[in-house]
Design an enzyme around this catalytic site. Structure first.
Site, PDB file in Angstrom:
ATOM      1  N   GLY A 233     -16.415  -3.278  -2.118  1.00 30.75           N
ATOM      2  CA  GLY A 233     -16.270  -4.372  -1.170  1.00 30.75           C
ATOM      3  C   GLY A 233     -16.640  -5.746  -1.678  1.00 30.75           C
ATOM      4  N   PRO A 269     -16.658  -0.115  -6.817  1.00 35.72           N
ATOM      5  CA  PRO A 269     -15.962  -1.400  -6.808  1.00 35.72           C
ATOM      6  C   PRO A 269     -14.505  -1.283  -7.269  1.00 35.72           C
ATOM      7  CG  PRO A 269     -17.253  -1.201  -8.811  1.00 35.72           C
ATOM      8  CD  PRO A 269     -17.503   0.055  -8.012  1.00 35.72           C
ATOM      9  N   GLY A 270     -13.646  -2.048  -6.649  1.00 33.46           N
ATOM     10  CA  GLY A 270     -12.252  -2.112  -7.072  1.00 33.46           C
ATOM     11  C   GLY A 270     -11.924  -3.547  -7.431  1.00 33.46           C
ATOM     12  N   CYS A 338      14.748  -9.913   3.437  1.00 34.28           N
ATOM     13  CA  CYS A 338      15.164 -10.341   4.787  1.00 34.28           C
ATOM     14  C   CYS A 338      14.065 -10.073   5.810  1.00 34.28           C
ATOM     15  CB  CYS A 338      16.422  -9.602   5.186  1.00 34.28           C
ATOM     16  SG  CYS A 338      17.638  -9.689   3.898  1.00 34.28           S
TER      17      CYS A 338
HETATM   18  N1  LLP Z   1     -14.632   2.644  -1.500  1.00 32.31           N
HETATM   19  C1  LLP Z   1     -13.926   2.919  -0.383  1.00 32.31           C
HETATM   20  C2  LLP Z   1     -14.294   4.109   0.396  1.00 32.31           C
HETATM   21  C3  LLP Z   1     -12.889   2.078   0.008  1.00 32.31           C
HETATM   22  O1  LLP Z   1     -12.201   2.361   1.123  1.00 32.31           O
HETATM   23  C4  LLP Z   1     -12.559   0.945  -0.771  1.00 32.31           C
HETATM   24  C5  LLP Z   1     -11.484   0.056  -0.374  1.00 32.31           C
HETATM   25  C6  LLP Z   1     -13.305   0.703  -1.944  1.00 32.31           C
HETATM   26  C7  LLP Z   1     -14.342   1.562  -2.268  1.00 32.31           C
HETATM   27  C8  LLP Z   1     -13.048  -0.459  -2.851  1.00 32.31           C
HETATM   28  O2  LLP Z   1     -13.239  -1.680  -2.211  1.00 32.31           O
HETATM   29  P1  LLP Z   1     -13.171  -3.054  -3.050  1.00 32.31           P
HETATM   30  O3  LLP Z   1     -14.342  -3.068  -3.996  1.00 32.31           O
HETATM   31  O4  LLP Z   1     -11.886  -3.084  -3.794  1.00 32.31           O
HETATM   32  O5  LLP Z   1     -13.234  -4.095  -2.015  1.00 32.31           O
HETATM   33  N2  LLP Z   1      -5.650  -3.599   0.537  1.00 32.31           N
HETATM   34  C9  LLP Z   1      -6.742  -4.474   0.917  1.00 32.31           C
HETATM   35  C10 LLP Z   1      -8.081  -3.886   0.580  1.00 32.31           C
HETATM   36  C11 LLP Z   1      -8.300  -2.516   1.175  1.00 32.31           C
HETATM   37  C12 LLP Z   1      -9.571  -1.888   0.727  1.00 32.31           C
HETATM   38  C13 LLP Z   1      -9.597  -0.470   1.099  1.00 32.31           C
HETATM   39  N3  LLP Z   1     -10.773   0.210   0.687  1.00 32.31           N
HETATM   40  C14 LLP Z   1      -6.530  -5.835   0.253  1.00 32.31           C
HETATM   41  O6  LLP Z   1      -5.528  -6.024  -0.404  1.00 32.31           O
HETATM   42  O7  LLP Z   1      -7.357  -6.736   0.420  1.00 32.31           O
END
Ligand code: LLP
Length: 404
Positions: A233, A269-270, A338
């Site tokens: 997050g 983290p993503g 479209c």
């Molecule tokens: N762990 C869980 C259980 C999650 O559901 C997520 C993201 C992460 C980790 C990684 O979160 P991050 O560090 O990337 O914030 N498509 C959306 C974001 C959706 C996130 C879903 N879950 C966007 O483009 O902003």
């Protein structure tokens, strides 16, 4: 990235070169930025050496995951496909956690067979399903429970996951029931308390609050957890004016928590690992002038990058070659699909543009390609990894024969 001789350059490669060699639209990733992000992330939390499980959903390119694996990271997966990708990329199953509210029997079976570190369960029904499968295999399975702490992560409502109205995790009452249930289970080994309150979080306070809530819950139980999985997050700056998440404050809060609770920390983290490493290079197909603005019609569209259409997300757009003359009218960058939501952003003062010019959409490394689709039977873009002056195609552009 920087401008060298007015040309937008990723490491040592100009986007002009990318477009000439690989055509457009093209996703480009910077290896050195990836390395910097991973190193920074580790450095921010080095005092308690967390297990960092990269959230595969943010970018599921196998070759990129392979690079991430080389830095010692594990993986957070949410489907059998992601689990297969993580294993194929060489990630040690003992560094893999499986999240998600709806894991099927087939997915749980596969995860158990692959001997992953944790299945983070999100309901009593799921735990019973895991138990049934574990009993059949006569195995004791390590699981986590995802708590829904009812916290407002102060992010976009579409990507907030920690409030009680969200489908994720279990409330306090169910949490305690699950602890009791697991105590008497031969096949379930409850090892972890997990949370993930949302994505693109820029304020450390919701994290602080979550830790306080977890602490209170842990006080009320004498169950011995081994891990605390704090999810991901952590937000990034999509604009120059954006607020920045204070890793220092988040780290202080965790350290304080760990003093009283001896637990190993897992992160998922993503975006913070891959968000700012990615650039989408696109060519202007046409410029359509209207009364109040110019429509800059790109060859990239909402199917290539969904975030603006889906969340109203704004990504910085920059020219591939810097010029000093400004456009007389605001520029609205749009795709050819479209749908009226097939637009990226409206910029009041952009430089003068011409048809066939290239532009760069920034910070698309997370939830860019992984959210892309073939809507309108549009083949997905090529993905390339840039390392200094080297370019590696890490996924070929889809061909029409793949689709038709
Ligand atoms: N762990 C869980 C259980 C999650 O559901 C997520 C993201 C992460 C980790 C990684 O979160 P991050 O560090 O990337 O914030 N498509 C959306 C974001 C959706 C996130 C879903 N879950 C966007 O483009 O902003």
């Amino acid at each position: 990235m920087k401008y060298i001789n007015n040309k937008f350059t990723i490491e040592k490669i100009s986007v002009e070169t990318v477009a000439k060699k690989f055509k457009t639209p093209a996703y480009c990733y910077s290896y050195s930025k990836l390395k910097e992000n991973v190193e920074n992330f580790k450095k921010n939390f080095k005092s308690f050496a967390p297990l960092i499980c990269f959230a595969i959903k943010s970018n599921s390119n196998i070759n990129l995951i392979k690079e991430i694996k080389k830095f010692g990271l594990g993986a957070d997966v949410v489907s059998k496909g992601e689990l297969m990708a993580a294993i194929k990329a060489g990630i040690n199953p003992k560094k893999i956690v499986f999240s998600g509210v709806g894991k099927t029997n087939d997915e749980i079976n596969y995860a158990i067979d692959k001997k992953i570190l944790l299945i983070n369960a999100e309901s009593i029904s799921e735990i019973k399903e895991i138990e049934k499968i574990a009993k059949r295999k006569n195995k004791r399975i390590q699981i986590g429970i995802r708590l829904n702490p009812n916290i407002d992560a102060k992010t976009l409502s579409q990507i907030s996951t920690g409030k009680k109205e969200n489908k994720f995790g279990v409330n306090n009452k169910t949490f305690f029931e699950i602890i009791k249930y697991c105590k008497y289970s031969k096949y379930i080994d409850l090892k972890c308390l997990s949370v993930h309150i949302g994505s693109q979080i820029l304020d450390h306070k919701p994290y602080e609050k979550t830790l306080k809530i977890i602490e209170k819950i842990l006080e009320k139980t004498n169950h011995n957890f081994e891990f605390i999985d704090l999810g991901g997050g952590m937000g990034i700056s999509y604009s120059d004016k954006s607020k920045k998440l204070s890793y220092v404050k988040y780290n202080i809060a965790i350290k304080k928590f760990l003093k009283r609770n001896k637990l190993k920390v897992i992160f998922e983290p993503g975006r913070s690992i891959v968000g700012n490493i990615g650039f989408l290079v696109s060519k202007i197909t046409y410029i359509k002038k209207s009364e109040k603005k110019n429509f800059i019609i790109l060859d990239a569209a909402m199917n290539d990058l969904m975030r603006p259409a889906l969340y109203g997300a704004v990504h910085k757009i920059l020219p591939s070659i810097k010029k000093s003359k400004n456009s007389k009218k605001p520029c609205e960058f749009v795709g050819p699909i479209c749908e009226s939501t097939d637009k990226f952003t409206l910029i009041k003062n952009f430089q003068e543009l011409n048809e066939k010019d290239l532009i760069v959409i920034c910070d698309v490394g997370a939830y860019g390609m992984s959210l892309s689709s073939n809507y309108n039977i549009r083949p997905k873009p090529v993905e390339i990894l840039i390392k200094g002056s080297k370019i590696k195609v890490i996924k070929k552009r889809q061909m029409y024969k793949d689709l038709i």
